[in-house]
Design an enzyme around this catalytic site. Structure first.
Site, PDB file in Angstrom:
ATOM      1  N   GLY A 161      57.336  52.713  50.731  1.00  0.00           N
ATOM      2  CA  GLY A 161      56.772  52.847  52.079  1.00  0.00           C
ATOM      3  C   GLY A 161      56.480  51.500  52.722  1.00  0.00           C
ATOM      4  O   GLY A 161      56.711  51.323  53.921  1.00  0.00           O
TER       5      GLY A 161
ATOM      6  N   ASN B 276      45.932  57.996  54.815  1.00  0.00           N
ATOM      7  CA  ASN B 276      45.868  58.042  53.355  1.00  0.00           C
ATOM      8  C   ASN B 276      44.445  58.141  52.818  1.00  0.00           C
ATOM      9  O   ASN B 276      44.214  58.644  51.727  1.00  0.00           O
ATOM     10  CB  ASN B 276      46.562  56.820  52.750  1.00  0.00           C
ATOM     11  CG  ASN B 276      46.232  55.536  53.466  1.00  0.00           C
ATOM     12  OD1 ASN B 276      46.301  55.451  54.689  1.00  0.00           O
ATOM     13  ND2 ASN B 276      45.868  54.515  52.717  1.00  0.00           N
TER      14      ASN B 276
ATOM     15  N   GLN C 247      52.264  59.821  53.530  1.00  0.00           N
ATOM     16  CA  GLN C 247      51.319  60.822  53.020  1.00  0.00           C
ATOM     17  C   GLN C 247      51.722  62.252  53.368  1.00  0.00           C
ATOM     18  O   GLN C 247      51.092  63.206  52.913  1.00  0.00           O
ATOM     19  CB  GLN C 247      49.904  60.528  53.520  1.00  0.00           C
ATOM     20  CG  GLN C 247      49.263  59.303  52.910  1.00  0.00           C
ATOM     21  CD  GLN C 247      49.004  59.444  51.405  1.00  0.00           C
ATOM     22  OE1 GLN C 247      48.934  60.541  50.857  1.00  0.00           O
ATOM     23  NE2 GLN C 247      48.879  58.313  50.720  1.00  0.00           N
TER      24      GLN C 247
ATOM     25  N   SER D 273      57.847  57.491  50.749  1.00  0.00           N
ATOM     26  CA  SER D 273      57.770  56.827  49.446  1.00  0.00           C
ATOM     27  C   SER D 273      57.915  57.863  48.331  1.00  0.00           C
ATOM     28  O   SER D 273      57.245  58.902  48.356  1.00  0.00           O
ATOM     29  CB  SER D 273      56.418  56.117  49.339  1.00  0.00           C
ATOM     30  OG  SER D 273      56.282  55.518  48.086  1.00  0.00           O
TER      31      SER D 273
ATOM     32  N   HIS E 292      57.030  57.710  45.169  1.00  0.00           N
ATOM     33  CA  HIS E 292      55.964  57.875  44.169  1.00  0.00           C
ATOM     34  C   HIS E 292      54.788  58.711  44.670  1.00  0.00           C
ATOM     35  O   HIS E 292      53.871  59.019  43.917  1.00  0.00           O
ATOM     36  CB  HIS E 292      55.506  56.524  43.607  1.00  0.00           C
ATOM     37  CG  HIS E 292      54.591  55.725  44.481  1.00  0.00           C
ATOM     38  ND1 HIS E 292      53.227  55.821  44.412  1.00  0.00           N
ATOM     39  CD2 HIS E 292      54.852  54.792  45.425  1.00  0.00           C
ATOM     40  CE1 HIS E 292      52.684  54.966  45.279  1.00  0.00           C
ATOM     41  NE2 HIS E 292      53.654  54.340  45.914  1.00  0.00           N
TER      42      HIS E 292
ATOM     43  N   THR F  71      71.052  45.396  45.412  1.00  0.00           N
ATOM     44  CA  THR F  71      71.612  46.485  44.602  1.00  0.00           C
ATOM     45  C   THR F  71      70.611  47.625  44.528  1.00  0.00           C
ATOM     46  O   THR F  71      69.439  47.416  44.224  1.00  0.00           O
ATOM     47  CB  THR F  71      71.953  45.951  43.187  1.00  0.00           C
ATOM     48  OG1 THR F  71      72.827  44.843  43.354  1.00  0.00           O
ATOM     49  CG2 THR F  71      72.615  47.021  42.338  1.00  0.00           C
TER      50      THR F  71
ATOM     51  N   CYS G   5      45.346  50.474  47.345  1.00  0.00           N
ATOM     52  CA  CYS G   5      45.826  49.102  47.554  1.00  0.00           C
ATOM     53  C   CYS G   5      44.717  48.161  47.980  1.00  0.00           C
ATOM     54  O   CYS G   5      44.886  46.958  47.956  1.00  0.00           O
ATOM     55  CB  CYS G   5      46.970  49.068  48.554  1.00  0.00           C
ATOM     56  SG  CYS G   5      46.594  49.897  50.085  1.00  0.00           S
TER      57      CYS G   5
HETATM   58  C1  LIG Z   1      50.146  55.810  54.407  1.00  0.00           C
HETATM   59  C2  LIG Z   1      50.819  54.904  53.435  1.00  0.00           C
HETATM   60  N1  LIG Z   1      51.779  54.083  53.881  1.00  0.00           N
HETATM   61  C3  LIG Z   1      52.420  53.248  53.045  1.00  0.00           C
HETATM   62  C4  LIG Z   1      52.122  53.190  51.713  1.00  0.00           C
HETATM   63  C5  LIG Z   1      52.862  52.233  50.826  1.00  0.00           C
HETATM   64  O1  LIG Z   1      53.850  52.882  50.090  1.00  0.00           O
HETATM   65  P1  LIG Z   1      54.483  52.153  48.803  1.00  0.00           P
HETATM   66  O2  LIG Z   1      53.434  52.138  47.771  1.00  0.00           O
HETATM   67  O3  LIG Z   1      55.652  53.004  48.453  1.00  0.00           O
HETATM   68  O4  LIG Z   1      54.905  50.803  49.255  1.00  0.00           O
HETATM   69  C6  LIG Z   1      51.110  54.013  51.206  1.00  0.00           C
HETATM   70  C7  LIG Z   1      50.723  53.942  49.785  1.00  0.00           C
HETATM   71  O5  LIG Z   1      49.585  53.964  49.432  1.00  0.00           O
HETATM   72  C8  LIG Z   1      50.455  54.902  52.088  1.00  0.00           C
HETATM   73  O6  LIG Z   1      49.485  55.701  51.667  1.00  0.00           O
END
Ligand SMILES: Cc1ncc(COP(=O)(O)O)c(C=O)c1O
Length: 405
Positions: A79, A165, A193, A213, A215, A251, A338
């Site tokens: 993301g 998030n 999200q 994303s 994950h 790649t 994060c």
């Molecule tokens: C709203 C939002 N955007 C972007 C991201 C970032 O995604 P990634 O961890 O795949 O870089 C997150 C991850 O916490 C998210 O919650």
């Protein structure tokens, strides 16, 4: 609908699905076979054909599940990269225009993920006029402010996340997109999200760009998607080869892409699974209200993701609560993963006009497709006990409930 199996954990109950999701058992079981396609997808020989085919299949399943065309999807590392790529690409293209001496305007909400906020902030010294649209106490976007900002000056891009998030509040992205287009701006949404929590149909939404994303959707880390509507120009953020039709050099992570493709096969289940999570989340909140005096919820009055609760528990420090719950085997969070470790209260919660104390007393609980009723019951029980204990410390009692002399 069958139960959804994720890899079991000996560590306890995982209730932090907005940070990341556990790996699906189906994905985990397919990984050894998918790893066999280890060739370079750009190689013309047979070793390259395997991963190329695997990627083609994943792209097809993802585009079908998300309601777009195969070639509108660009595989990225996640993301953050998808968000940054859009912002950089639109900015660079504007700079190449003959009116490049004017400042380039971009508008975002004030509660975006740091990948959007920082990408915009970094461009301000290079000529970006960045406007942030405030949100209400509930986390809802001020559409009047957005329209005024659009009317004030030509705007290159509006970027508004689909759902926050930290609080789970769903922003009025369709209205924001309509306004952006009315005033000639492109529209991007960080939909990281949304995946697995609300059904997504990109054709209906009408966005120009969207980020996802893997994950956050029971697949592997280090893999994401950037939807770029047909006709949009997208320059590669990373410089190098012509992978992804020149839109993302490097790649490809064929293994993670294939795993994402496996999960795409579950996109049609989202509505039903979301309802199951919503019922469980609503039950959890009812229990919390009954058992924890003075608890309130962020974004309660607005549309919210069905899996997420963001609670304010007065008289308790969120970080301390989190650590105590962790020791009891329950994984929750105070806000975005994060930004954990930062002593500052969450900027998102402050942008929603919470006081510093309220922001510091916030707790985020994120349920997932494999969360059970029993886990939620155990969690509320542990939460109640922990809150009672921590509040008693606040009132000068020791661990045995005796008042300090
Ligand atoms: C709203 C939002 N955007 C972007 C991201 C970032 O995604 P990634 O961890 O795949 O870089 C997150 C991850 O916490 C998210 O919650």
């Amino acid at each position: 609908m069958q139960d959804f199996a994720t890899l079991p954990s000996k560590k306890g109950v995982y209730l932090d699905h907005n940070a990341t999701t556990p790996l699906s058992v189906e994905v985990a079981e397919k990984v050894p076979e998918l790893m066999m396609a280890w060739g370079n997808p750009s190689s013309i020989h047979q070793f390259g054909r395997g991963p190329k085919a695997v990627m083609r299949e994943a792209r097809k399943k993802l585009s079908q599940g998300l309601g777009c065309r195969d070639l509108e999807l660009v595989f990225t590392s996640g993301g953050s990269e998808s968000n940054t790529s859009v912002i950089r690409s639109v900015f660079d293209q504007q700079q190449l225009k003959p009116v490049a001496d004017q400042r380039i305007r971009m508008i975002s909400s004030s509660v975006e993920h740091p990948a959007v906020q920082q990408a915009m902030a970094d461009l301000v010294p290079h000529g970006l006029d960045w406007v942030q649209v405030p949100v209400s106490r509930g986390g809802q976007l001020d559409l009047e402010f957005l329209e005024k900002a659009l009317a004030e000056a030509p705007t290159a891009l509006v970027s508004v996340m689909f759902a926050n998030n930290e609080t789970g509040s769903i922003l009025p992205v369709e209205a924001a997109c309509r306004l952006a287009h009315e005033y000639g701006a492109l529209f991007h949404s960080d939909m990281v999200q949304a995946l697995g929590k609300v059904p997504v149909n990109l054709a209906d939404l009408g966005f120009d760009f969207a980020s996802f994303s893997a994950h956050k959707f029971y697949a592997l880390k280090g893999c994401g998607l950037l939807f770029s509507r047909t006709g949009m120009q997208l320059d590669s953020l990373i410089k190098g080869g012509r992978q992804e039709r020149g839109r993302r050099a490097g790649t490809e992570n064929a293994l993670a892409i294939a795993a994402f493709g496996v999960m795409a096969g579950h996109l049609h289940e989202v509505s039903e699974r979301a309802e199951t999570m919503r019922t469980l989340r609503d039950f959890m909140e009812q229990q919390m209200v009954q058992r924890i005096p003075e608890i309130t919820f962020n974004g309660h009055e607005v549309e919210r993701l069905p899996n997420c609760t963001s609670a304010i528990i007065p008289g308790v420090d969120g970080e301390t609560l989190l650590m105590n719950l962790d020791m009891k085997g329950f994984a929750v969070s105070t806000g975005a993963a994060c930004s954990s470790g930062s002593p500052e209260p969450s900027p998102t919660l402050l942008a929603m006009s919470l006081s510093r104390e309220e922001a510091q007393s916030s707790l985020r609980v994120g349920l997932g497709w494999s969360t059970t009723h029993a886990q939620v019951e155990q969690f509320v029980e542990a939460l109640e006990k922990t809150v009672v204990r921590l509040r008693s410390f606040q009132h000068g009692e020791n661990a045995y409930g005796e008042k300090a002399k």
